[in-house]
Design a protein around this motif. Structure first.
Motif, PDB file in Angstrom:
ATOM      1  N   PHE A  81      -7.345 -37.142 -36.097  1.00  0.00           N
ATOM      2  CA  PHE A  81      -8.511 -36.676 -36.847  1.00  0.00           C
ATOM      3  C   PHE A  81      -9.669 -36.425 -35.889  1.00  0.00           C
ATOM      4  O   PHE A  81      -9.851 -37.155 -34.904  1.00  0.00           O
ATOM      5  N   VAL A  82     -10.461 -35.401 -36.174  1.00  0.00           N
ATOM      6  CA  VAL A  82     -11.689 -35.113 -35.435  1.00  0.00           C
ATOM      7  C   VAL A  82     -12.805 -34.983 -36.453  1.00  0.00           C
ATOM      8  O   VAL A  82     -12.761 -34.111 -37.326  1.00  0.00           O
ATOM      9  N   ARG A  83     -13.779 -35.888 -36.364  1.00  0.00           N
ATOM     10  CA  ARG A  83     -14.910 -35.910 -37.311  1.00  0.00           C
ATOM     11  C   ARG A  83     -14.433 -35.876 -38.765  1.00  0.00           C
ATOM     12  O   ARG A  83     -14.965 -35.170 -39.610  1.00  0.00           O
ATOM     13  N   GLY A  84     -13.403 -36.654 -39.031  1.00  0.00           N
ATOM     14  CA  GLY A  84     -12.889 -36.770 -40.389  1.00  0.00           C
ATOM     15  C   GLY A  84     -11.957 -35.651 -40.811  1.00  0.00           C
ATOM     16  O   GLY A  84     -11.403 -35.683 -41.914  1.00  0.00           O
ATOM     17  N   MET A  85     -11.750 -34.651 -39.935  1.00  0.00           N
ATOM     18  CA  MET A  85     -10.874 -33.532 -40.252  1.00  0.00           C
ATOM     19  C   MET A  85      -9.486 -33.776 -39.643  1.00  0.00           C
ATOM     20  O   MET A  85      -9.369 -34.121 -38.472  1.00  0.00           O
ATOM     21  N   MET A 135     -11.161 -22.744 -39.840  1.00  0.00           N
ATOM     22  CA  MET A 135     -12.434 -23.424 -39.653  1.00  0.00           C
ATOM     23  C   MET A 135     -12.716 -23.606 -38.168  1.00  0.00           C
ATOM     24  O   MET A 135     -11.843 -23.989 -37.391  1.00  0.00           O
ATOM     25  N   SER A 136     -13.942 -23.316 -37.782  1.00  0.00           N
ATOM     26  CA  SER A 136     -14.374 -23.529 -36.403  1.00  0.00           C
ATOM     27  C   SER A 136     -15.199 -24.804 -36.350  1.00  0.00           C
ATOM     28  O   SER A 136     -16.236 -24.905 -37.023  1.00  0.00           O
ATOM     29  N   LEU A 137     -14.741 -25.786 -35.589  1.00  0.00           N
ATOM     30  CA  LEU A 137     -15.426 -27.083 -35.515  1.00  0.00           C
ATOM     31  C   LEU A 137     -16.087 -27.236 -34.156  1.00  0.00           C
ATOM     32  O   LEU A 137     -15.425 -27.199 -33.117  1.00  0.00           O
ATOM     33  N   THR A 138     -17.397 -27.395 -34.162  1.00  0.00           N
ATOM     34  CA  THR A 138     -18.165 -27.554 -32.930  1.00  0.00           C
ATOM     35  C   THR A 138     -18.636 -28.996 -32.809  1.00  0.00           C
ATOM     36  O   THR A 138     -19.257 -29.528 -33.721  1.00  0.00           O
ATOM     37  N   VAL A 139     -18.333 -29.610 -31.678  1.00  0.00           N
ATOM     38  CA  VAL A 139     -18.718 -31.003 -31.427  1.00  0.00           C
ATOM     39  C   VAL A 139     -19.628 -31.040 -30.215  1.00  0.00           C
ATOM     40  O   VAL A 139     -19.303 -30.471 -29.163  1.00  0.00           O
ATOM     41  N   ALA A 140     -20.771 -31.723 -30.365  1.00  0.00           N
ATOM     42  CA  ALA A 140     -21.727 -31.838 -29.260  1.00  0.00           C
ATOM     43  C   ALA A 140     -21.890 -33.303 -28.883  1.00  0.00           C
ATOM     44  O   ALA A 140     -22.380 -34.102 -29.689  1.00  0.00           O
ATOM     45  N   ALA A 141     -21.448 -33.665 -27.685  1.00  0.00           N
ATOM     46  CA  ALA A 141     -21.646 -35.027 -27.193  1.00  0.00           C
ATOM     47  C   ALA A 141     -23.050 -35.142 -26.601  1.00  0.00           C
ATOM     48  O   ALA A 141     -23.671 -34.139 -26.234  1.00  0.00           O
ATOM     49  N   GLY A 152      -6.516 -26.672 -35.562  1.00  0.00           N
ATOM     50  CA  GLY A 152      -5.322 -26.086 -36.152  1.00  0.00           C
ATOM     51  C   GLY A 152      -5.591 -25.358 -37.457  1.00  0.00           C
ATOM     52  O   GLY A 152      -6.610 -24.689 -37.620  1.00  0.00           O
ATOM     53  N   GLN A 153      -4.677 -25.544 -38.402  1.00  0.00           N
ATOM     54  CA  GLN A 153      -4.719 -24.773 -39.646  1.00  0.00           C
ATOM     55  C   GLN A 153      -5.542 -25.465 -40.740  1.00  0.00           C
ATOM     56  O   GLN A 153      -5.099 -25.659 -41.865  1.00  0.00           O
ATOM     57  N   VAL A 154      -6.752 -25.831 -40.349  1.00  0.00           N
ATOM     58  CA  VAL A 154      -7.732 -26.340 -41.306  1.00  0.00           C
ATOM     59  C   VAL A 154      -8.631 -25.169 -41.679  1.00  0.00           C
ATOM     60  O   VAL A 154      -9.144 -24.469 -40.806  1.00  0.00           O
ATOM     61  N   GLY A 155      -8.802 -24.940 -42.971  1.00  0.00           N
ATOM     62  CA  GLY A 155      -9.508 -23.750 -43.401  1.00  0.00           C
ATOM     63  C   GLY A 155     -10.837 -24.008 -44.066  1.00  0.00           C
ATOM     64  O   GLY A 155     -11.122 -25.107 -44.542  1.00  0.00           O
ATOM     65  N   ILE A 191      -7.260 -27.401 -46.857  1.00  0.00           N
ATOM     66  CA  ILE A 191      -8.687 -27.371 -47.174  1.00  0.00           C
ATOM     67  C   ILE A 191      -9.076 -28.650 -47.909  1.00  0.00           C
ATOM     68  O   ILE A 191      -8.309 -29.161 -48.737  1.00  0.00           O
ATOM     69  N   ASN A 192     -10.260 -29.143 -47.625  1.00  0.00           N
ATOM     70  CA  ASN A 192     -10.770 -30.347 -48.287  1.00  0.00           C
ATOM     71  C   ASN A 192     -10.820 -30.133 -49.794  1.00  0.00           C
ATOM     72  O   ASN A 192     -11.384 -29.152 -50.282  1.00  0.00           O
ATOM     73  N   ALA A 193     -10.253 -31.068 -50.551  1.00  0.00           N
ATOM     74  CA  ALA A 193     -10.134 -30.910 -52.006  1.00  0.00           C
ATOM     75  C   ALA A 193     -11.486 -30.925 -52.713  1.00  0.00           C
ATOM     76  O   ALA A 193     -11.669 -30.241 -53.726  1.00  0.00           O
ATOM     77  N   ASP A 194     -12.454 -31.692 -52.206  1.00  0.00           N
ATOM     78  CA  ASP A 194     -13.790 -31.693 -52.812  1.00  0.00           C
ATOM     79  C   ASP A 194     -14.417 -30.304 -52.720  1.00  0.00           C
ATOM     80  O   ASP A 194     -15.032 -29.820 -53.677  1.00  0.00           O
ATOM     81  N   LEU A 195     -14.271 -29.666 -51.540  1.00  0.00           N
ATOM     82  CA  LEU A 195     -14.829 -28.322 -51.353  1.00  0.00           C
ATOM     83  C   LEU A 195     -14.164 -27.320 -52.280  1.00  0.00           C
ATOM     84  O   LEU A 195     -14.826 -26.453 -52.852  1.00  0.00           O
TER      85      LEU A 195
END
Length: 293
Positions: A81-85, A135-141, A152-155, A191-195
């Motif tokens: 998982f990355v940031r809950g995804m 989905m494009s996920l940007t992480v800033a340390a 991957g195939q997260v939309g 895809i997240n079910a809440d969304l």
């Protein structure tokens, strides 16, 4: 005789709500312990069937994270998982789709049908219901430049085509939707079910969006349940850190749904039997309603 009179009074309490919501659409996100505990599963199915019989159009969107985790573990596939995804490569996506669409969705459909409803299972691929893109996920340390992480195939949702849902509603069926979307070139996305529930509610112009959780609802800084929460109050609770990480996406989902035209949103305790009916047809409710103002 007093016992029977009491039952009649309960029905009469529900009557104004039945009258008000007749012909309206409710989108219910089904997840958490209510999907695991057998007694709660039965009460949820009964709630959905009763809504349909009193003239309300329920649309169910379900999750399935724990069931996916169990299947991956049995198959010896590592979870990441990355940031809950959930990082979803092709192998993981195949299993996600198998569990959500082939197993969980059909179990919910069967349960509703056993209790007198007419449910039909859907995924986002059916009738191009959920159109998505990667989905494009940007992480800033701290102190470092932002980095784009491939999960991957997260939309993320591009659009909802409600035609198939409307058709089912008109013919007395109860749609049950798995949160799997389809890309422009036929790609499959997790895809997240809440969304999904929030955007389906917007697309349908739903009267209510109801999110089942494993907590009482949204609480204030004293830890007391808030029965009603306005958008500006909700944003303030998030900014002040009073609303915790697990609740933030649900509250934000409610805010977006309200901005998109949904009448009212609810975050309710799915651990309570008949939570959906109690929230809709009683003054007290069993969770937090999030409203515009």
């Amino acid at each position: 005789m007093e016992k029977f009179i009491g039952k009649a009074e309960v029905l009469m309490e529900a009557l104004p709500y039945i009258r008000r919501f007749y012909g309206k659409t409710f989108v219910v996100k089904y997840g958490g312990n209510a999907m695991v505990d057998e007694e709660l599963k039965t009460s949820f199915a009964q709630d959905v069937v009763l809504l349909k019989y009193v003239g309300i159009n329920p649309v169910v969107v379900h999750g399935g994270g724990p069931q996916i985790d169990q299947t991956l573990e049995k198959m010896g596939i590592a979870r990441q998982f990355v940031r809950g995804m959930r990082v979803t490569d092709q192998e993981t996506m195949d299993i996600v789709e198998m569990v959500l669409v082939g197993k969980i969705n059909k179990e919910i459909v069967n349960l509703i049908n056993q209790h007198g409803g007419m449910a039909v299972g859907l995924s986002g691929k059916d009738g191009s219901l959920i159109q998505a893109r990667k989905m494009s996920l940007t992480v800033a340390a701290d102190g470092e430049r932002p980095e784009i992480i491939d999960i991957g195939q997260v939309g993320e949702i591009v659009g909802i085509n409600p035609t198939i849902i409307n058709s089912l509603d008109e013919n007395k069926f109860i749609p049950v939707i798995a949160p799997v979307g389809v890309g422009e070139h036929g790609e499959t996305y997790n895809i997240n079910a809440d969304l999904v529930a929030g955007q389906v509610a917007e697309a349908l112009g739903a009267e209510k969006l109801i999110l089942l959780t494993d907590v009482e609802g949204v609480k204030d800084k004293k830890g007391e349940l808030l029965s009603t929460l306005k958008i500006n109050q909700a944003r303030k609770l998030i900014q002040e850190g009073i609303v915790g990480e697990g609740m933030i996406p649900k509250v934000e989902c409610c805010i977006e749904a309200l901005k998109g035209g949904v009448g009212k949103t609810h975050i309710i305790d799915g651990r309570v039997k008949h939570a959906v009916l109690l929230e809709i047809f009683t003054k007290e409710g069993v969770g937090t309603e999030v409203v515009r103002k």
